[in-house]
Design an enzyme around this catalytic site. Sequence first.
Site, PDB file in Angstrom:
ATOM      1  N   CYS A   1     -14.731 -13.785  20.339  1.00  0.00           N
ATOM      2  CA  CYS A   1     -14.499 -12.982  19.052  1.00  0.00           C
ATOM      3  C   CYS A   1     -14.018 -11.543  19.561  1.00  0.00           C
ATOM      4  O   CYS A   1     -14.388 -11.023  20.256  1.00  0.00           O
ATOM      5  CB  CYS A   1     -15.498 -13.098  17.936  1.00  0.00           C
ATOM      6  SG  CYS A   1     -16.185 -14.605  17.603  1.00  0.00           S
ATOM      7  N   ASP A   2     -13.007 -10.949  18.443  1.00  0.00           N
ATOM      8  CA  ASP A   2     -12.806  -9.451  18.699  1.00  0.00           C
ATOM      9  C   ASP A   2     -12.361  -9.143  17.244  1.00  0.00           C
ATOM     10  O   ASP A   2     -11.621  -9.754  16.489  1.00  0.00           O
ATOM     11  CB  ASP A   2     -11.555  -9.255  19.714  1.00  0.00           C
ATOM     12  CG  ASP A   2     -11.616  -7.750  20.114  1.00  0.00           C
ATOM     13  OD1 ASP A   2     -12.326  -7.181  20.829  1.00  0.00           O
ATOM     14  OD2 ASP A   2     -10.900  -6.877  19.372  1.00  0.00           O
ATOM     15  N   SER A   3     -12.918  -7.835  17.060  1.00  0.00           N
ATOM     16  CA  SER A   3     -12.646  -7.380  15.596  1.00  0.00           C
ATOM     17  C   SER A   3     -11.855  -6.101  15.877  1.00  0.00           C
ATOM     18  O   SER A   3     -12.120  -5.176  16.604  1.00  0.00           O
ATOM     19  CB  SER A   3     -14.093  -7.030  14.907  1.00  0.00           C
ATOM     20  OG  SER A   3     -14.635  -8.262  14.655  1.00  0.00           O
TER      21      SER A   3
ATOM     22  N   LYS B   1     -11.113 -13.039  25.945  1.00  0.00           N
ATOM     23  CA  LYS B   1     -12.400 -13.190  26.194  1.00  0.00           C
ATOM     24  C   LYS B   1     -13.020 -14.876  26.274  1.00  0.00           C
ATOM     25  O   LYS B   1     -13.878 -15.073  27.021  1.00  0.00           O
ATOM     26  CB  LYS B   1     -13.527 -12.523  25.091  1.00  0.00           C
ATOM     27  CG  LYS B   1     -13.002 -11.006  24.981  1.00  0.00           C
ATOM     28  CD  LYS B   1     -13.625 -10.536  23.758  1.00  0.00           C
ATOM     29  CE  LYS B   1     -13.314  -8.968  23.719  1.00  0.00           C
ATOM     30  NZ  LYS B   1     -14.136  -8.376  23.008  1.00  0.00           N
TER      31      LYS B   1
END
Length: 199
Positions: free
Chosen positions: A70-72, A51
Site C-alpha cells: 500500500c502507499d498513500s 512495494k
Amino acid sequence: MTLVLASASPARLATLQRAGIDPTVIVSGVDEDQLTDLPPSELALQLAELKCAAVAARDDLPAGALVLGCDSILELDGQALGKPRDAAEATARWHAMRGRRGVLHTGHALTDHASGRVASATASTTVHFADVTDAEIAAYVATGEPLHVAGAFTIDGFGGAFITGIEGDHHNVVGVSLPLVRELVAELGRSWTDLWSAR
C-alpha cells in the site's frame, strides 16, 4: 491463508488486526522517491505495486501467502503530497490545507505468491480539513505525528480533531481500504473471511 503486509505502517497493521486479520509484516525497503512526475492517484498505485513486488519476490514467504503493498498520497491543487521532509514542510502543508479539502489516494497491490497473479487498484477519499489556527498547527507539528504520514495528517491520532469530514472510506484515510482489499482478494479467487485469524 496468510496475509503478508509489505508496509511498516503501524496504522495499517492495526486496521487489519481490528478487522480480524493478523498479517506477517515484511517491510519492502522500496525507495519512495524513485517515481516522479505522475498524477497523484497513479503515483500511489505504482508505489504500492513496487512495494508488493519487492516482498513477493522473496523466497521465505509462508506457503499460500497473499502479499499486500500500500502507499498513500494526498492530492491538493493537483499536487502529490507524500510524507513531509521536515517540520517546516509539515507546517507549510497545514497552512495550505486548513479550511480546504484534499483527496487521499491509497494504492493497493495484492499478489498471490503461489500463482504470481496480481490485483491492484486505488481507493480515493475526500478529506475536509478544519480551519485550524497557527498555534494549533505549531502544536500539532511539535507532536511529530505529521512527519511520518502522507499529507502530514492522521485521522486516527492527534490530527483527528482537525478533520471535519470525509467522503469515502474512513479506513482508506488510515492507510488501507478494507472494502477494496476484500475485492482484490476475491479477484484472485480467494475468500476474505479465510484471512480472519480467529473464527
